[in-house]
Design an enzyme around this catalytic site. Structure first.
Site, short mmCIF file in Angstrom:
data_model
loop_
_atom_site.label_atom_id
_atom_site.label_comp_id
_atom_site.label_asym_id
_atom_site.label_seq_id
_atom_site.Cartn_x
_atom_site.Cartn_y
_atom_site.Cartn_z
N ASN A 15 0.81 -1.22 0.00
CA ASN A 15 0.00 0.00 0.00
C ASN A 15 0.85 1.27 0.00
O ASN A 15 0.31 2.37 -0.18
CB ASN A 15 -0.91 -0.01 1.23
CG ASN A 15 -2.16 0.81 1.05
OD1 ASN A 15 -2.49 1.22 -0.06
ND2 ASN A 15 -2.86 1.05 2.12
N SER A 16 2.14 1.16 0.21
CA SER A 16 3.02 2.32 0.34
C SER A 16 3.80 2.58 -0.95
O SER A 16 4.65 1.76 -1.32
CB SER A 16 4.01 2.10 1.49
OG SER A 16 5.11 2.99 1.41
N PRO A 17 3.57 3.70 -1.62
CA PRO A 17 4.31 3.97 -2.85
C PRO A 17 5.80 4.18 -2.61
O PRO A 17 6.62 3.82 -3.46
CB PRO A 17 3.64 5.24 -3.40
CG PRO A 17 3.05 5.91 -2.20
CD PRO A 17 2.62 4.79 -1.30
#
Length: 219
Positions: A15-17
């Site tokens: 979920n973390s770019p």
């Protein structure tokens, strides 16, 4: 923990770019120093880390609009610079992040590691599925699609997905998250970095610290 190779424990969430950028850069770093550097891919639940910080400091979970707008620009600049394929949603990054349910995918990554199935291609496939193709990954059918794209046969895929739902894998996923929290993580990517033949570690945060890690390890 002491080993003849240096070790980086990489805590991340699909979920973390910024974890995506960090994953790509760390994979390149490991490729350059494969004889001297090992990586442990450690999926975590970033909302749990944020909840821990909120409970301690009453820090808001929701990003302020100005920070969100800056993040969108910053991600585009970094991806252009490093040659990483990412389509950052315009104007609704916070909503996009909240909609991304990555738990099933990350448990599958844990299960793959325990079954000695290469994790790096799987992690990359999930990152591109979320950040390039904007596709979900929370149902078994989604997981089968990703595994099939990597050439994994249906029988092996079904076995991996079943294992990802086991109490043991679920607990290991929780343990990775707690390990990051216990180490002081306030965001991701978070890294515990061990020099060869040493048991103590240094902690690093962010996708822009690999030049410091490389220097710290003497690579």
């Amino acid at each position: 923990m002491a080993s003849s190779k240096s070790l980086i424990k990489y805590f991340f969430d699909i979920n973390s770019p910024y974890s995506y950028i960090g994953f790509e850069l760390l994979a390149r770093l490991q490729s350059r120093h494969s004889s001297a550097l090992a990586v442990q891919w450690s999926p975590v639940r970033i909302p749990a880390i944020f909840r821990n910080i909120h409970a301690k400091y009453k820090s808001p979970f929701i990003q302020i609009p100005e920070k969100t707008l800056h993040m969108e620009r910053d991600l585009r600049h970094q991806c252009e610079y490093y040659g990483i394929e990412m389509r950052v949603p315009e104007g609704n990054t916070s909503a996009f992040l909240k909609a991304g349910n990555t738990v099933a995918a990350q448990r599958l990554i844990v299960a793959a590691g325990e079954e000695e199935v290469s994790q790096s291609p799987l992690i990359h496939a999930f990152y591109t599925r979320m950040w390039r193709d904007h596709l979900p990954m929370h149902e078994d059918a989604h997981l089968h699609e990703v595994l099939a794209s990597l050439g994994i046969d249906q029988s092996t895929a079904s076995s991996l997905i079943a294992k990802s739902k086991s109490p043991e894998v679920k607990q290991h996923f929780v343990d990775y998250t707690q390990e990051a929290i216990d180490d002081g993580a306030f965001g991701i990517p978070w890294m515990k970095v061990y020099r060869a033949n040493e048991v103590n570690h240094e902690s690093f945060f962010g996708s822009d610290r690999f030049h410091l890690i490389e220097r710290h390890l003497g690579l």
